[in-house]
Design an enzyme around this catalytic site. Structure first.
Site, PDB file in Angstrom:
ATOM      1  N   HIS A 125      43.646  19.129  19.293  1.00  0.00           N
ATOM      2  CA  HIS A 125      42.978  20.267  18.933  1.00  0.00           C
ATOM      3  C   HIS A 125      42.267  19.950  17.655  1.00  0.00           C
ATOM      4  CE1 HIS A 125      41.405  24.324  17.874  1.00  0.00           C
ATOM      5  NE2 HIS A 125      41.370  24.578  19.105  1.00  0.00           N
ATOM      6  N   ASP A 202      52.352  21.378  17.140  1.00  0.00           N
ATOM      7  CA  ASP A 202      51.501  22.517  17.619  1.00  0.00           C
ATOM      8  C   ASP A 202      51.802  23.133  18.959  1.00  0.00           C
ATOM      9  OD1 ASP A 202      49.209  23.994  18.637  1.00  0.00           O
ATOM     10  OD2 ASP A 202      47.871  22.379  18.356  1.00  0.00           O
ATOM     11  N   GLN A 205      49.606  26.001  23.032  1.00  0.00           N
ATOM     12  CA  GLN A 205      49.618  26.084  24.438  1.00  0.00           C
ATOM     13  C   GLN A 205      51.064  26.289  25.079  1.00  0.00           C
ATOM     14  OE1 GLN A 205      46.889  26.645  25.984  1.00  0.00           O
ATOM     15  NE2 GLN A 205      45.793  26.512  24.166  1.00  0.00           N
ATOM     16  N   LYS A 228      47.730  33.738  22.466  1.00  0.00           N
ATOM     17  CA  LYS A 228      48.091  32.863  23.437  1.00  0.00           C
ATOM     18  C   LYS A 228      49.308  33.429  24.415  1.00  0.00           C
ATOM     19  CE  LYS A 228      45.295  29.127  21.651  1.00  0.00           C
ATOM     20  NZ  LYS A 228      44.285  29.174  22.553  1.00  0.00           N
ATOM     21  N   CYS A 366      37.573  22.134  21.858  1.00  0.00           N
ATOM     22  CA  CYS A 366      37.783  21.862  20.320  1.00  0.00           C
ATOM     23  C   CYS A 366      38.609  20.593  20.314  1.00  0.00           C
ATOM     24  CB  CYS A 366      38.644  22.984  19.734  1.00  0.00           C
ATOM     25  SG  CYS A 366      37.481  24.488  19.434  1.00  0.00           S
TER      26      CYS A 366
END
Length: 408
Positions: A125, A202, A205, A228, A366
């Site tokens: 991202h 990261d 998700q 999220k 993104c």
């Protein structure tokens, strides 16, 4: 809510937003990789804070402040358990994944010099690209990219060749927001540690779709966003190993992050407060705690299996439509998958689906460098959550077939 069984229709009752019509069709919300919908319990927790306990935390001795502080700090304990951190000092509140990565890039930069190398991947991202590019400009670090295989997975052999004594940081996504690819981050972390590099994951998700155990992964830092995972926007989590966080300088200056202040010198607070300058998003943290409590009321594996069954069904159905190109076909994915319709712009497909009440995401997600590597203008992304049903997946496929037949 029962721990003994899983029923998607019972879960849906906790999400009032799903019970509405869009363009005279029942809403089918398949844009969960962008943000998830919110359970009533989360909304109620925020409302209760503002109506009953609204006060600043940590600094007050009156009853409302004490109640607010207790509620606020109890969520840190909840998150410690949720990701299996060793203690609450390793849980730092942020605005979200983007702020978490920027915080780390800024404080870690103090230990970097020109020529030091940072490795990211082609699946990242923008939030895990731009902060490092800024260090390329300001400090002369070298940014290296893990390429993709032809199947759109990370090329681990190339990654091993990129690693060297100059590698100081490896920062990669756990699950690709654009393609849903699950990266082998445990192996990525192991190899990075062999050359002495620190690893940032990261997890934006991943936390909503996988069980995340930061001690088992042995990552140095793990960042994610509350919105999220059924929580509110504007709040996130930075996990870091305690000894690493203690060695880093603060990022922002102000209230809460200090121990003493004079015009001559200031000293800084202990963890986790050293990285939490100013009044935090108290209501957001309390809401995130309620969202995590909501998830923990179910067997996580039931939720994971349900989502995976929807993803598997949808991918198989898409592959039967000749005009559809599915990215990372047959790969290890979770939560989301991306596709394109030959000769059609992804935004047009999304708009036509929206006309039938179906919300999906279209564009570059993104992840412009990834789209360039895929040689496409963007994709249509369909992403599932625990409240989506097989009937919704079937309706999505039927709606898409009608659109493709109309356009081709």
């Amino acid at each position: 809510m029962s721990n003994s069984s899983f029923c998607v229709y019972q879960i849906r009752q906790h999400f009032p937003i799903l019970d509405q019509m869009i363009n005279e069709h029942p809403l089918i919300y398949l844009d969960n990789a962008a943000t998830t919908q919110k359970p009533q319990a989360m909304v109620d927790a925020i409302t209760a804070y503002y109506l009953q306990d609204n006060a600043n935390v940590h600094r007050g001795s009156h009853h409302l402040s004490l109640r607010a502080t207790a509620a606020f700090e109890s969520v840190r304990e909840t998150l410690k358990t949720f990701v299996n951190a060793k203690n609450t000092k390793e849980i730092i509140w942020t605005k979200g994944t983007t702020e978490g990565i920027n915080l780390l890039a800024n404080v870690l930069s103090a230990g970097l010099k020109a020529g030091d190398e940072v490795i990211i991947s082609a699946l990242e991202h923008h939030a895990n690209i731009v902060p490092w590019q800024m260090l390329v400009e300001s400090q002369g670090i070298v940014l290296k990219i893990i390429p993709l295989t032809l199947q759109h997975d990370l090329d681990l052999k190339s990654y091993q060749r990129l690693l060297s004594a100059k590698t100081k940081i490896v920062s990669v996504t756990h699950i690709s927001n654009a393609l849903g690819v699950i990266n082998p981050i445990k192996e990525i972390i192991r190899l990075a540690h062999q050359v002495g590099a620190q690893v940032i994951i990261d997890g934006a998700q991943a936390v909503g779709h996988l069980v995340v155990d930061v001690q088992d992964l042995d990552c140095d830092y793990y960042v994610f966003s509350g919105h999220k995972i059924f929580g509110p926007t504007g709040v996130g989590v930075l996990y870091g190993k305690q000894h690493l966080l203690e060695a880093l300088p603060p990022w922002q200056g102000g209230g809460e992050m200090i121990k003493t202040v004079s015009f001559e010198k200031s000293t800084f607070n202990q963890l986790p407060f050293k990285f939490e300058a100013g009044t935090p998003n108290i209501a957001g943290v309390i809401g995130l705690g309620a969202a995590i409590d909501f998830i923990r009321a179910f067997k996580r594996q039931d939720l994971i299996d349900h989502e995976q069954s929807l993803l598997t069904f949808t991918e198989k159905a898409l592959l039967k439509i000749p005009a559809i190109i599915v990215f990372n076909q047959g790969g290890i994915k979770s939560g989301a998958l991306s596709f394109s319709v030959k000769g059609e712009h992804p935004s047009d497909i999304a708009m036509l689906l929206d006309a039938q009440g179906i919300a999906v995401r279209s564009g570059t997600h993104c992840a412009m460098p990834l789209m360039a590597e895929l040689n496409c203008k963007g994709t249509v992304r369909v992403s599932f959550s625990i409240y989506n049903t097989l009937e919704e997946a079937e309706r999505f496929i039927e709606a898409l077939k009608k659109i493709v037949d109309m356009l081709q």
